[in-house]
Design an enzyme around this catalytic site. Structure first.
Site, PDB file in Angstrom:
ATOM      1  N   LYS A 129       1.055  10.046   5.477  1.00 52.77           N
ATOM      2  CA  LYS A 129       1.200   8.693   6.024  1.00 52.77           C
ATOM      3  C   LYS A 129       2.493   8.030   5.558  1.00 52.77           C
ATOM      4  O   LYS A 129       2.593   6.807   5.513  1.00 52.77           O
ATOM      5  CB  LYS A 129      -0.033   7.866   5.636  1.00 52.77           C
ATOM      6  CG  LYS A 129      -1.347   8.452   6.177  1.00 52.77           C
ATOM      7  CD  LYS A 129      -2.523   7.501   5.955  1.00 52.77           C
ATOM      8  CE  LYS A 129      -3.783   8.044   6.637  1.00 52.77           C
ATOM      9  NZ  LYS A 129      -4.932   7.117   6.510  1.00 52.77           N
ATOM     10  N   TYR A 151     -14.898   0.926  -7.331  1.00 55.76           N
ATOM     11  CA  TYR A 151     -16.150   1.679  -7.215  1.00 55.76           C
ATOM     12  C   TYR A 151     -16.963   1.582  -8.502  1.00 55.76           C
ATOM     13  O   TYR A 151     -18.107   2.017  -8.547  1.00 55.76           O
ATOM     14  CB  TYR A 151     -15.846   3.142  -6.876  1.00 55.76           C
ATOM     15  CG  TYR A 151     -15.026   3.267  -5.599  1.00 55.76           C
ATOM     16  CD1 TYR A 151     -15.626   3.064  -4.359  1.00 55.76           C
ATOM     17  CD2 TYR A 151     -13.655   3.523  -5.635  1.00 55.76           C
ATOM     18  CE1 TYR A 151     -14.885   3.141  -3.189  1.00 55.76           C
ATOM     19  CE2 TYR A 151     -12.901   3.601  -4.479  1.00 55.76           C
ATOM     20  CZ  TYR A 151     -13.514   3.409  -3.255  1.00 55.76           C
ATOM     21  OH  TYR A 151     -12.779   3.466  -2.106  1.00 55.76           O
ATOM     22  N   GLU A 210       7.402  -6.663   1.325  1.00 53.08           N
ATOM     23  CA  GLU A 210       6.213  -6.482   2.168  1.00 53.08           C
ATOM     24  C   GLU A 210       5.213  -7.621   1.942  1.00 53.08           C
ATOM     25  O   GLU A 210       4.631  -8.164   2.880  1.00 53.08           O
ATOM     26  CB  GLU A 210       5.518  -5.151   1.820  1.00 53.08           C
ATOM     27  CG  GLU A 210       6.178  -3.912   2.396  1.00 53.08           C
ATOM     28  CD  GLU A 210       5.870  -3.739   3.878  1.00 53.08           C
ATOM     29  OE1 GLU A 210       5.186  -4.591   4.465  1.00 53.08           O
ATOM     30  OE2 GLU A 210       6.348  -2.727   4.441  1.00 53.08           O
ATOM     31  N   SER A 256     -10.162   5.564  -4.862  1.00 53.40           N
ATOM     32  CA  SER A 256     -11.112   6.664  -5.036  1.00 53.40           C
ATOM     33  C   SER A 256     -10.637   7.725  -6.024  1.00 53.40           C
ATOM     34  O   SER A 256     -11.423   8.234  -6.821  1.00 53.40           O
ATOM     35  CB  SER A 256     -11.405   7.302  -3.679  1.00 53.40           C
ATOM     36  OG  SER A 256     -10.210   7.761  -3.073  1.00 53.40           O
ATOM     37  N   LYS A 281       0.856  -1.185   0.000  1.00 51.06           N
ATOM     38  CA  LYS A 281       0.000   0.000   0.000  1.00 51.06           C
ATOM     39  C   LYS A 281       0.888   1.230   0.000  1.00 51.06           C
ATOM     40  O   LYS A 281       1.671   1.449   0.926  1.00 51.06           O
ATOM     41  CB  LYS A 281      -0.922  -0.001   1.218  1.00 51.06           C
ATOM     42  CG  LYS A 281      -1.782   1.248   1.287  1.00 51.06           C
ATOM     43  CD  LYS A 281      -2.851   1.157   2.343  1.00 51.06           C
ATOM     44  CE  LYS A 281      -3.666   2.445   2.390  1.00 51.06           C
ATOM     45  NZ  LYS A 281      -4.765   2.368   3.354  1.00 51.06           N
ATOM     46  N   LYS A 337      -2.135  -1.500  -3.911  1.00 56.90           N
ATOM     47  CA  LYS A 337      -2.999  -0.326  -3.911  1.00 56.90           C
ATOM     48  C   LYS A 337      -2.170   0.938  -3.995  1.00 56.90           C
ATOM     49  O   LYS A 337      -1.169   1.022  -3.280  1.00 56.90           O
ATOM     50  CB  LYS A 337      -3.799  -0.365  -2.604  1.00 56.90           C
ATOM     51  CG  LYS A 337      -4.667   0.799  -2.339  1.00 56.90           C
ATOM     52  CD  LYS A 337      -5.277   0.636  -0.989  1.00 56.90           C
ATOM     53  CE  LYS A 337      -6.091   1.872  -0.691  1.00 56.90           C
ATOM     54  NZ  LYS A 337      -6.549   1.897   0.664  1.00 56.90           N
ATOM     55  N   ARG A 362     -10.890   9.894   1.688  1.00 56.55           N
ATOM     56  CA  ARG A 362     -10.776  10.577   2.987  1.00 56.55           C
ATOM     57  C   ARG A 362     -11.891  11.607   3.142  1.00 56.55           C
ATOM     58  O   ARG A 362     -12.328  11.882   4.250  1.00 56.55           O
ATOM     59  CB  ARG A 362      -9.387  11.187   3.138  1.00 56.55           C
ATOM     60  CG  ARG A 362      -8.313  10.099   3.220  1.00 56.55           C
ATOM     61  CD  ARG A 362      -6.895  10.661   3.289  1.00 56.55           C
ATOM     62  NE  ARG A 362      -5.903   9.594   3.178  1.00 56.55           N
ATOM     63  CZ  ARG A 362      -4.600   9.808   2.979  1.00 56.55           C
ATOM     64  NH1 ARG A 362      -4.140  11.045   2.909  1.00 56.55           N
ATOM     65  NH2 ARG A 362      -3.767   8.783   2.881  1.00 56.55           N
TER      66      ARG A 362
HETATM   67  C1  PBG Z   1      -7.744   3.337   5.453  1.00 56.49           C
HETATM   68  C2  PBG Z   1      -7.910   3.205   3.992  1.00 56.49           C
HETATM   69  C3  PBG Z   1      -7.673   4.170   3.000  1.00 56.49           C
HETATM   70  C4  PBG Z   1      -8.131   3.617   1.811  1.00 56.49           C
HETATM   71  C5  PBG Z   1      -8.572   2.325   2.093  1.00 56.49           C
HETATM   72  N1  PBG Z   1      -8.422   2.091   3.443  1.00 56.49           N
HETATM   73  C6  PBG Z   1      -7.172   5.564   3.101  1.00 56.49           C
HETATM   74  C7  PBG Z   1      -5.844   5.807   3.637  1.00 56.49           C
HETATM   75  O1  PBG Z   1      -5.026   4.920   3.852  1.00 56.49           O
HETATM   76  O2  PBG Z   1      -5.587   6.982   3.916  1.00 56.49           O
HETATM   77  C8  PBG Z   1      -8.166   4.307   0.479  1.00 56.49           C
HETATM   78  C9  PBG Z   1      -9.176   3.792  -0.506  1.00 56.49           C
HETATM   79  C10 PBG Z   1      -9.482   4.696  -1.646  1.00 56.49           C
HETATM   80  O3  PBG Z   1      -8.863   5.754  -1.843  1.00 56.49           O
HETATM   81  O4  PBG Z   1     -10.395   4.348  -2.410  1.00 56.49           O
HETATM   82  N2  PBG Z   1      -6.529   3.007   5.983  1.00 56.49           N
END
Ligand code: PBG
Length: 328
Positions: free
Chosen positions: A223, A319, A239, A280, A196, A254, A206
């Site tokens: 993050k 989505y 990982e 997203s 990720k 992701k 978010r």
């Molecule tokens: C939470 C999480 C996130 C997403 C999935 N789980 C956001 C993040 O890590 O800040 C993002 C999914 C998306 O953007 O569609 N940890």
């Protein structure tokens, strides 16, 4: 070679193109992300995600019945938590009657055979919007992993089939696996967000959950100290391999499109199912361009999803899942 080989012969009409096509999408490829909110009769459109909604439990039940009837048989649940229930340790996440726990039960009640996966991370519950506990300018690792393990057990108690830790703390898959085993949840699976990346494509998500990291003294408002650097490839393999060694049943990469090189490499390197999250921001980009009339929505959507599958995805969280199935 020419003219013995004219490659265009295999492209000359629909029938032959179909016959030699290598990659197909089916409803069972998809995992449908769903956003759940408190209340009744709520169906709020997410401003940066046109045609995508936050649903209260009653509407969630309706939605999963629809999905099931379309052949979509797996959902990934996220919850939007009111600010007054948030704290640094994400305590509300462990509430047996919390929104996630109720959502799991609602889905199983509406549609007992629907596969329920749950997001496991502190950010929607954290007053700081981080995926772990914040202390002295740092995101604590092991203490956060312990809470994620308790959260996973709580989701399994409520009926979740798979937990999906999306936090990127070190060692959390093992901590979660051990906790699930200790509590007798031997059949509860783990889909690990293994590679990720610290991506700017998560912005609309978010917004959807009101979970963006907030400004805190001495803590970066991003993050990057736990999610991966987008410049790194070998680290993604490491990982992923470590998550599998710790007990992950499914691994995830992701975001999707920008990381298809990673998807192919991981698909070739491991034996477990590989999931890809088309996030997203990827959804929002296409919606915006289509709204302006600059891109053909359906054609670009199909091309992107086929590309994700061709790169090696066994499972796609998207989505667009309903839109695609409607076109099939
Ligand atoms: C939470 C999480 C996130 C997403 C999935 N789980 C956001 C993040 O890590 O800040 C993002 C999914 C998306 O953007 O569609 N940890």
């Amino acid at each position: 070679m020419y003219p013995l080989r004219r490659n265009r012969r295999l492209r000359s009409n629909d029938a032959i193109r179909h016959l030699v096509r290598e990659t197909f999408l089916t409803p069972s490829d998809f995992l449908v992300p769903l956003f759940v909110v408190e209340g009744k009769g709520v169906k709020e459109e997410i401003p940066s995600m046109p045609d995508y909604y936050r649903l209260s439990l009653d509407n969630l039940e309706k939605e999963v019945k629809d999905l099931w009837n379309m052949g979509l048989c797996a959902v990934l649940l996220f919850v939007k938590i009111p600010d007054d229930l948030k704290d640094n340790r994400g305590s509300e996440a462990l509430n047996a009657n919390g929104l996630m726990q109720l959502a799991i039960k609602a889905v199983k009640n509406a549609c007992p055979d629907m596969l329920v996966m749950t997001d496991v991370a502190l950010d929607p519950y954290s007053s700081y919007g981080h995926d772990g506990i914040v202390e002295n300018g740092r995101i604590l690792n092991d203490e956060s992993a312990e809470i994620l393990a308790e959260m996973s057990v709580s989701h399994a108690n409520a009926g979740a089939d798979f937990v999906a830790p999306s936090d990127m703390m070190d060692g959390r898959i093992l901590t979660i696996r051990e906790a699930l085993e200790d509590e007798g949840h031997t059949d509860t699976g783990i889909m690990a967000y293994s590679a990720k990346y610290a991506s700017a494509f998560y912005g609309p998500f978010r917004d959807a959950l009101d979970s963006a990291p907030v400004a805190i003294k001495n803590v970066p408002k991003d993050k990057k100290s736990y999610q991966m650097d987008s410049a790194n490839r070998k680290e993604a393999i490491k990982e992923t391999q470590m998550d599998i060694d710790e007990g992950a049943d499914i691994v995830m990469i992701k975001p999707g499109l920008c990381y298809l090189d990673i998807v192919r490499e991981i698909r070739d390197a491991v034996e477990v199912p590989v999931a890809v999250y088309q996030v997203s921001g990827e959804y929002a980009m296409l919606k915006a361009a289509a709204e302006k009339g600059w891109l053909d929505h359906d054609a670009v959507m199909m091309e992107q999803l086929i590309s994700i599958k061709r790169a090696g995805a066994d499972i796609i969280a998207s989505y667009f899942a309903k839109d695609v199935v409607r076109l099939m």
